[in-house]
Design an enzyme around this catalytic site. Structure first.
Site, PDB file in Angstrom:
ATOM      1  N   LYS A   1      24.861 -50.958 -24.904  1.00  0.00           N
ATOM      2  CA  LYS A   1      26.080 -50.462 -25.806  1.00  0.00           C
ATOM      3  C   LYS A   1      26.772 -51.367 -26.300  1.00  0.00           C
ATOM      4  O   LYS A   1      27.727 -52.190 -25.726  1.00  0.00           O
ATOM      5  CB  LYS A   1      26.577 -49.387 -24.891  1.00  0.00           C
ATOM      6  CG  LYS A   1      26.955 -47.952 -25.360  1.00  0.00           C
ATOM      7  CD  LYS A   1      27.538 -47.291 -24.427  1.00  0.00           C
ATOM      8  CE  LYS A   1      27.878 -45.824 -24.707  1.00  0.00           C
ATOM      9  NZ  LYS A   1      28.663 -45.000 -23.763  1.00  0.00           N
TER      10      LYS A   1
HETATM   11  C1  E4P Z   1      29.288 -41.819 -24.683  1.00  0.00           C
HETATM   12  O1  E4P Z   1      28.227 -42.532 -24.578  1.00  0.00           O
HETATM   13  C2  E4P Z   1      30.525 -41.862 -24.045  1.00  0.00           C
HETATM   14  O2  E4P Z   1      30.567 -42.368 -22.867  1.00  0.00           O
HETATM   15  C3  E4P Z   1      31.129 -40.337 -24.073  1.00  0.00           C
HETATM   16  O3  E4P Z   1      30.373 -39.205 -24.568  1.00  0.00           O
HETATM   17  C4  E4P Z   1      32.568 -40.424 -24.245  1.00  0.00           C
HETATM   18  O4  E4P Z   1      32.664 -38.928 -23.983  1.00  0.00           O
HETATM   19  P1  E4P Z   1      34.410 -38.721 -23.978  1.00  0.00           P
HETATM   20  O5  E4P Z   1      35.221 -38.696 -25.448  1.00  0.00           O
HETATM   21  O6  E4P Z   1      34.630 -37.295 -23.244  1.00  0.00           O
HETATM   22  O7  E4P Z   1      35.294 -39.603 -23.464  1.00  0.00           O
END
Ligand code: E4P
Length: 218
Positions: A83
């Site tokens: 990522k």
């Molecule tokens: C995605 O890869 C992220 O880890 C995640 O969906 C972030 O979500 P949040 O905005 O609820 O922290």
């Protein structure tokens, strides 16, 4: 449509994986911090529990650093998806990592133009953060719709739309209707997808009537 679970809690992932409905996992630095364990160990364990893509995020912010970290993470298991953030350096690292044959999830996407760049950089997934856009008073799902339209306009853009920051079951339904390729959501949201009060009510009535028959199936 694929369902990813958004957590770094290995026990939670193992439990959900028994349903056969989990296609992958996303983690992020905040979720790893919450888990309070060694990052590499967590990723290795998750990759062993779920055969699909497991997103592990780099911490460097320059392209060379992201590439170095990304390559180290990719060595943990074949299903690691590196990522990287949606920055110019992240896009450069994305191009290099996909050139290695590594899956890449370009994260923290907040505009359709950013998603277009991620696709041009060869990203496997691009993650629009729906809930965080809603939190800022805008319509996060509109971004998913825009990206779907753009990607459908060009056959050479093969990046999958991974609707992220999914906070509730309505988000899941809307993402599915728009045609997001993947949603990632906390375990609690995925579990709620099966719930309906009329299902509970109907089941209670069926069980009562069945019990009155005095029969057994086995
Ligand atoms: C995605 O890869 C992220 O880890 C995640 O969906 C972030 O979500 P949040 O905005 O609820 O922290």
């Amino acid at each position: 449509m694929k369902f990813f679970v958004d957590t770094a809690d290995v026990a939670e992932i193992r439990e959900l994986a028994t349903t056969g409905l989990v296609d992958g996992v996303t983690t992020n630095p905040s979720l790893v911090a919450k888990a309070g364990r060694d990052f590499r160990e967590i990723i290795a364990e998750i990759c062993g529990a779920v055969p699909g893509p497991v997103s592990a995020e780099v911490a460097a912010t320059d392209a060379a650093g992201m590439l170095k970290e990304g390559r180290a993470l990719a060595r943990i298991a074949d299903n690691v998806t590196v990522k990287v953030p949606l920055t110019w350096d992240g896009l450069k690292a994305c191009r290099a990592l996909t050139g290695d044959g590594t899956m890449v999830n370009v994260t923290l996407c907040f505009s359709a133009n950013q998603a277009l760049l991620a696709a041009k950089a060869g990203a496997t997934f691009v993650s629009p953060f729906v809930g965080r856009i809603d939190d800022a008073g805008q319509d996060g799902m509109e971004l998913v719709r825009e990206i779907r339209t753009i990607f459908d306009n060009y056959a050479d853009l093969n990046t999958q739309i991974l609707a992220a920051s999914i906070r509730n079951v309505t988000h899941v339904r809307q993402a599915a209707m728009i045609g997001a390729d993947v949603i990632t959501a906390p375990a609690g949201v995925l579990q709620k997808l099966a719930e309906h009060p009329l299902t509970d009510k109907g089941l209670t009535a069926f069980l009562k009537d069945w019990s009155a028959t005095g029969q057994k199936i086995v």
